[in-house]
Design a protein around this motif. Sequence first.
Motif, PDB file in Angstrom:
ATOM      1  N   LYS A  92       0.759  -1.189  -0.062  1.00 28.40           N
ATOM      2  CA  LYS A  92       0.233   0.382   0.255  1.00 28.40           C
ATOM      3  C   LYS A  92       1.221   0.910   0.212  1.00 28.40           C
ATOM      4  O   LYS A  92       0.745   2.221  -1.171  1.00 28.40           O
ATOM      5  N   GLU A  95       1.600   1.616  -3.376  1.00 30.88           N
ATOM      6  CA  GLU A  95       0.589   2.320  -4.180  1.00 30.88           C
ATOM      7  C   GLU A  95       0.944   3.229  -4.198  1.00 30.88           C
ATOM      8  O   GLU A  95       0.432   4.480  -5.289  1.00 30.88           O
ATOM      9  N   LYS A  99       1.248   6.537  -7.430  1.00 30.55           N
ATOM     10  CA  LYS A  99      -0.254   6.108  -7.685  1.00 30.55           C
ATOM     11  C   LYS A  99      -0.615   7.881  -9.169  1.00 30.55           C
ATOM     12  O   LYS A  99      -1.172   7.908  -9.977  1.00 30.55           O
ATOM     13  N   THR A 102       1.862   6.691 -12.843  1.00 31.06           N
ATOM     14  CA  THR A 102       2.583   5.584 -12.736  1.00 31.06           C
ATOM     15  C   THR A 102       3.774   4.885 -14.795  1.00 31.06           C
ATOM     16  O   THR A 102       4.469   4.178 -14.690  1.00 31.06           O
ATOM     17  N   TYR A 167       2.051  -1.428 -10.691  1.00 28.80           N
ATOM     18  CA  TYR A 167       0.956  -0.550 -10.185  1.00 28.80           C
ATOM     19  C   TYR A 167      -0.033  -1.592 -10.152  1.00 28.80           C
ATOM     20  O   TYR A 167      -1.181  -1.659  -9.208  1.00 28.80           O
ATOM     21  N   ILE A 171      -1.979  -2.258  -6.878  1.00 29.27           N
ATOM     22  CA  ILE A 171      -3.266  -1.605  -6.323  1.00 29.27           C
ATOM     23  C   ILE A 171      -4.260  -2.394  -5.421  1.00 29.27           C
ATOM     24  O   ILE A 171      -4.324  -3.911  -5.484  1.00 29.27           O
TER      25      ILE A 171
END
Length: 221
Positions: A92, A95, A99, A102, A167, A171
């Motif tokens: 996480k 991510e 985010k 990417t 990613y 995710i």
Amino acid sequence: MDCVITAAGKNSRMINDFIKMNQEPIHKLKLEINNKPILVHTIEKVLNANIEQVIITLGYFKEEIYDVLEEYDLLDNVTIKTNPQLNVDLSKTIENSIKDNTDNYYLFMAADQPTITSQTINKLINIIDNCENPENTLSVLRRRKTGWLDSAEGLGMPFCCYGKLLYKYVINENSNLNPILRKMIKNNVKFYGVKEANNFELMNINQYHDYLTIKKEFERK
């Protein structure tokens, strides 16, 4: 290539070691080697490599870590991101780090990896820069074999890869890194293991005795 340095963890094993020693806990990223915090050593190694931008992602103890960055005049050298929630695993944190962009290549480093040399970082980058299919390739500091790998067993940071590639695996996940790397290699992502510059690059600073071992070696030189 940009770099993501993850510094969002609980520091629980180091805290427990200090409690066992009846001492006030010190965050491991603030422990010093050659009169400089571990965190600063890690950032300097990255800044001395072929990296354009450094992103550091915070979570637990973010105020303490921010203070270190401020004290050593590093705030202008890094972009700070913060996990919206504290109690998350490494996937996480990754991510949250990438985010917003990417479509980029990244080096992923843990903040407690001061032993990783700029030379090794550049080797990881060069694999991606020169491979046949960089969008489906991950270069990583080896743990067992070097060269093209058929297993992700034991692998972790540092590693380099394309943001979009990673990613789609992180995710909506909340797990440690190795299970994600195993999924990637099972799905035919190409892994290349880079040989370490020295044995200390393979050490993790999880507990106080790890820190003392590395401190002794580095201050001996």
